[in-house]
Design a protein around this motif. Structure first.
Motif, PDB file in Angstrom:
ATOM      1  N   LEU A 361      23.624  51.703  37.616  1.00 41.63           N
ATOM      2  CA  LEU A 361      25.075  51.564  37.754  1.00 41.63           C
ATOM      3  C   LEU A 361      25.440  50.167  38.247  1.00 41.63           C
ATOM      4  O   LEU A 361      26.398  49.551  37.765  1.00 41.63           O
ATOM      5  CB  LEU A 361      25.622  52.626  38.705  1.00 41.63           C
ATOM      6  N   ASP A 362      24.678  49.664  39.204  1.00 40.70           N
ATOM      7  CA  ASP A 362      24.943  48.326  39.741  1.00 40.70           C
ATOM      8  C   ASP A 362      24.749  47.254  38.680  1.00 40.70           C
ATOM      9  O   ASP A 362      25.486  46.264  38.620  1.00 40.70           O
ATOM     10  CB  ASP A 362      24.032  48.063  40.943  1.00 40.70           C
ATOM     11  N   GLU A 363      23.764  47.461  37.824  1.00 37.64           N
ATOM     12  CA  GLU A 363      23.455  46.492  36.773  1.00 37.64           C
ATOM     13  C   GLU A 363      24.490  46.506  35.664  1.00 37.64           C
ATOM     14  O   GLU A 363      24.775  45.477  35.048  1.00 37.64           O
ATOM     15  CB  GLU A 363      22.065  46.799  36.202  1.00 37.64           C
ATOM     16  N   ASN A 364      25.089  47.679  35.407  1.00 35.42           N
ATOM     17  CA  ASN A 364      25.922  47.847  34.216  1.00 35.42           C
ATOM     18  C   ASN A 364      27.399  48.090  34.495  1.00 35.42           C
ATOM     19  O   ASN A 364      28.182  48.168  33.536  1.00 35.42           O
ATOM     20  CB  ASN A 364      25.379  49.010  33.375  1.00 35.42           C
ATOM     21  N   CYS A 365      27.801  48.222  35.752  1.00 36.27           N
ATOM     22  CA  CYS A 365      29.204  48.525  36.062  1.00 36.27           C
ATOM     23  C   CYS A 365      29.694  47.695  37.245  1.00 36.27           C
ATOM     24  O   CYS A 365      28.941  47.438  38.189  1.00 36.27           O
ATOM     25  CB  CYS A 365      29.389  50.003  36.412  1.00 36.27           C
ATOM     26  N   ASN A 366      30.959  47.313  37.179  1.00 33.14           N
ATOM     27  CA  ASN A 366      31.638  46.729  38.331  1.00 33.14           C
ATOM     28  C   ASN A 366      32.335  47.838  39.108  1.00 33.14           C
ATOM     29  O   ASN A 366      33.070  48.637  38.520  1.00 33.14           O
ATOM     30  CB  ASN A 366      32.665  45.680  37.880  1.00 33.14           C
ATOM     31  N   LYS A 367      32.110  47.900  40.392  1.00 33.84           N
ATOM     32  CA  LYS A 367      32.734  48.915  41.236  1.00 33.84           C
ATOM     33  C   LYS A 367      34.106  48.423  41.681  1.00 33.84           C
ATOM     34  O   LYS A 367      34.241  47.292  42.155  1.00 33.84           O
ATOM     35  CB  LYS A 367      31.869  49.221  42.458  1.00 33.84           C
ATOM     36  N   ILE A 368      35.115  49.287  41.557  1.00 38.04           N
ATOM     37  CA  ILE A 368      36.471  48.922  41.977  1.00 38.04           C
ATOM     38  C   ILE A 368      37.051  50.064  42.805  1.00 38.04           C
ATOM     39  O   ILE A 368      37.123  51.212  42.336  1.00 38.04           O
ATOM     40  CB  ILE A 368      37.384  48.635  40.778  1.00 38.04           C
ATOM     41  N   LEU A 369      37.469  49.757  44.002  1.00 34.90           N
ATOM     42  CA  LEU A 369      38.126  50.735  44.865  1.00 34.90           C
ATOM     43  C   LEU A 369      39.610  50.774  44.522  1.00 34.90           C
ATOM     44  O   LEU A 369      40.295  49.748  44.549  1.00 34.90           O
ATOM     45  CB  LEU A 369      37.942  50.352  46.333  1.00 34.90           C
ATOM     46  N   VAL A 370      40.088  51.957  44.137  1.00 36.18           N
ATOM     47  CA  VAL A 370      41.532  52.156  43.973  1.00 36.18           C
ATOM     48  C   VAL A 370      42.028  52.545  45.362  1.00 36.18           C
ATOM     49  O   VAL A 370      42.083  53.718  45.719  1.00 36.18           O
ATOM     50  CB  VAL A 370      41.828  53.237  42.916  1.00 36.18           C
ATOM     51  N   GLY A 371      42.368  51.548  46.151  1.00 37.83           N
ATOM     52  CA  GLY A 371      42.398  51.704  47.598  1.00 37.83           C
ATOM     53  C   GLY A 371      43.638  52.272  48.214  1.00 37.83           C
ATOM     54  O   GLY A 371      43.766  52.279  49.436  1.00 37.83           O
ATOM     55  N   THR A 372      44.576  52.728  47.427  1.00 39.97           N
ATOM     56  CA  THR A 372      45.783  53.277  48.021  1.00 39.97           C
ATOM     57  C   THR A 372      45.501  54.588  48.756  1.00 39.97           C
ATOM     58  O   THR A 372      44.653  55.380  48.340  1.00 39.97           O
ATOM     59  CB  THR A 372      46.855  53.519  46.947  1.00 39.97           C
TER      60      THR A 372
END
Length: 617
Positions: A361-372
């Protein structure tokens, strides 16, 4: 004379076998596996471009339009995610062309390799047949005995393994190595609180890929896990079918001009190849996970996966194996979850396997927090809404309004109230007590008080655009199994964008009364198997992978704590609120496929007329 006969026979074998090596070509990958869902809805067959050649608006444009129309409240986190999804969409256009070229090369390579493999097998068979004639004609009893003993000392299976490896090495030389998939753009892993907009944004992206990406699927967690089980069942069934010497897989061998013993050897080699390739069942399942079985089309550039969870050991093992395989073969993942990847498995189940998934997952995806911190479903404007779809408390007046709505909707549908039986996965079925042209009615006990689960709810959600449910109680831990089924039911009705009309004992916010009476233990997540599946599937995958059949001690504590279930119920409450809004309801007719049907679903099955009730007054 003997040598002359041998020469003629071998020549005949060579000519005949060469004519029989024509491998039936696999269908070329073709465009349009699945239909766009829009914001919500079921995945289906999809054209390579939209109906009039126009591509849907990108996620960022669509998001800003909804905000400007007052249908959504602006949120900087959501706008950032929409922008990232827009950027990914633009990169996918070039990637799609590269993947199309890759699939064409892969098709040619696979067919060429299969033809060469059969040629090698036939050459080996000819050598064995020739050796057999030489032994019979020239060698004495002592030579035959020594040969048999020498062969008898070979450990069973070792000979096949060595032959298989040698054959694969020769094929690498003759055909070359498998084509390499193009480097995929990084996908996105969206995580955040209930109602933060993760699913909405992912579905905006999925809808925008129509006409851009030919191979794509959209799954919710429950649907994905059930499909994994279904594919596993097919793999095992095929293994059982292929054990027969009369299997269609061996048709190409039956007409070859060899002795019976040589044909048996060829079949044995074919079986060994299949067993070797299917030894790791999750890899075999992953290769079929994104296949349109009816159209026999393969390949997927995009996988949208809603609500990734690791609820038990099987989920950890299955998701790790399948997602790792898909990401390694060029699939772009856009996923949502309530947790960051590293927090998915806090109880430590199968840690080594899980860490491999994290690495992928780390290699193939950018993690994004939908922080609301807001639940935006509660802020969706309700102006213009004139109809009530959630009636509470269950007084005589509320029941009368509920019955009047049932009477009104079924009358407008123009059909009779009937009882039908619709198919469920794994050869099962479920009875629908009252249905009418895409509208179905149940009480809470029928749907949640019996041993039914996600497969049943998915079948209902796919077949009916409008669902009536009466007598929904206020739920506590005393009825935790029913509460858990109710959560799964709401998830699937929401995922398939069904209209829901409820008669309940309490308001939406008060449906779940807390945890004072004990933990909400998720029994449903362990109930994928049915009698028709035999005794394999989940258990055999775990045993075959050398993993335990249950969670660790810390894992059991985490499951019993009810934390995951509390989140799931908050999500269900949030979705119930959204399902009452005009923004959701106005899309049901556009999105749900059963609106396009001319007759009620499942009528080919069991049909029983049900008297039409008059509206209560």
């Amino acid at each position: 004379m003997i040598l002359r006969r041998l020469h003629v026979r071998v020549s005949r074998l060579s000519l005949a076998s060469a004519a029989l090596l024509d491998v039936a070509p696999r269908a070329l990958p073709s465009a349009g596996l699945f239909r766009a869902r829009g914001l919500h809805g079921a995945a289906g067959d999809d054209g390579a471009s939209s109906e009039h050649g126009r591509k849907p608006a990108g996620p960022l444009t669509l998001y800003r339009n909804l905000v400007s129309q007052g249908k959504l409240t602006h949120d900087s986190y959501q706008e950032n995610v929409a922008s990232e999804l827009d950027n990914l969409l633009s990169r996918l256009q070039q990637y799609e062309m590269e993947m199309e070229d890759y699939h064409n090369k892969l098709y040619i390579w696979e067919n060429s390799r299969e033809k060469e493999r059969r040629k090698l097998l036939v050459q080996e068979a000819e050598d064995k047949q020739r050796d057999g004639v030489w032994i019979d004609e020239k060698r004495g009893f002592l030579d035959k005995l020594v040969t048999r003993r020498r062969r008898g000392n070979i450990e069973p299976g070792v000979g096949k393994w060595v032959s298989y490896l040698n054959r694969e090495k020769k094929l690498d030389t003759l055909v070359g190595h498998r084509p390499v998939a193009p480097v995929a753009p990084k996908g996105l892993y969206l995580y955040g609180n209930v109602g933060s907009g993760k699913t909405m944004l992912m579905d905006m992206f999925y809808g925008a890929t129509e006409g851009v990406i030919k191979h794509r699927r959209r799954f919710h967690f429950h649907e994905a896990m059930l499909e994994i089980h279904d594919h596993m069942h097919d793999v095992w069934k095929r293994r059982d079918d292929d054990k027969s010497i009369h299997s269609s897989a061996f048709n190409w061998i039956s007409s070859l001009p060899f002795d019976v013993k040589i044909k048996e050897w060829l079949i044995g080699e074919e079986k060994y190849k299949q067993q070797t390739q299917e030894k790791h069942i999750l890899l075999a399942v992953a290769d079929k996970f994104l296949v349109d079985r009816q159209a026999n089309k393969t390949g997927a550039s995009i996988l949208c996966f809603d609500e990734i969870q690791t609820i038990d050991v099987f989920a950890v093992v299955a998701l790790s194996g399948i997602l790792s395989r898909l990401l390694s073969t060029g699939t772009v993942l856009v996923a949502t979850s309530n947790k960051a990847p590293e927090d998915l498995n806090q109880d430590g189940m199968q840690r080594d396997i899980f860490l491999e998934l994290l690495s992928k997952l780390d290699e193939n995806c950018n993690k994004i927090l939908v922080g609301t911190e807001k639940d935006y479903r509660r802020l969706i404007p309700t102006e213009g809404s004139t109809e009530v779809h959630y009636f509470w408390p269950a007084t005589s007046d509320a029941r009368s309004m509920y019955e009047a709505m049932w009477y009104d909707i079924t009358n407008k549908s123009g059909g009779n109230i009937i009882s039908v039986t619709i198919p469920v996965m794994f050869g099962r079925s479920i009875e629908i007590p009252q249905s009418c042209n895409g509208v179905a009615r149940f009480d809470f006990e029928y749907l949640c008080g019996r041993p039914v689960g996600a497969a049943d709810y998915i079948a209902i959600a796919r077949s009916y655009h409008t669902i009536f449910i009466s007598d929904i109680p206020a739920m506590s831990m005393k009825i935790r199994d029913k509460a858990r089924r109710f959560i799964t039911l709401i998830d699937e009705l929401y995922n398939h964008h069904c209209r829901l009309i409820c008669l309940a004992a309490s308001s939406i916010d008060d449906l779940f009364q807390g945890t004072e009476e004990g933990p909400l233990f998720d029994l449903e997540s362990f109930q994928f198997e049915t009698e028709s599946e035999g005794t394999k599937l989940r258990r055999d995958v775990l045993a075959g992978g050398n993993v335990g059949l249950g969670p660790s001690t810390t894992g059991l504590v985490a499951i019993l704590s009810g934390q995951e279930e509390m989140f799931a119920f908050r999500r269900a409450i949030s979705r119930l609120i959204e399902m009452q809004t005009p923004l959701y309801l106005e899309r049901v007719q556009d999105v749900h496929p059963s609106f396009r049907l001319q007759c009620p679903p499942g009528l080919a099955s069991n049909r029983t007329a049900v008297p039409q009730p008059a509206p209560a007054v």
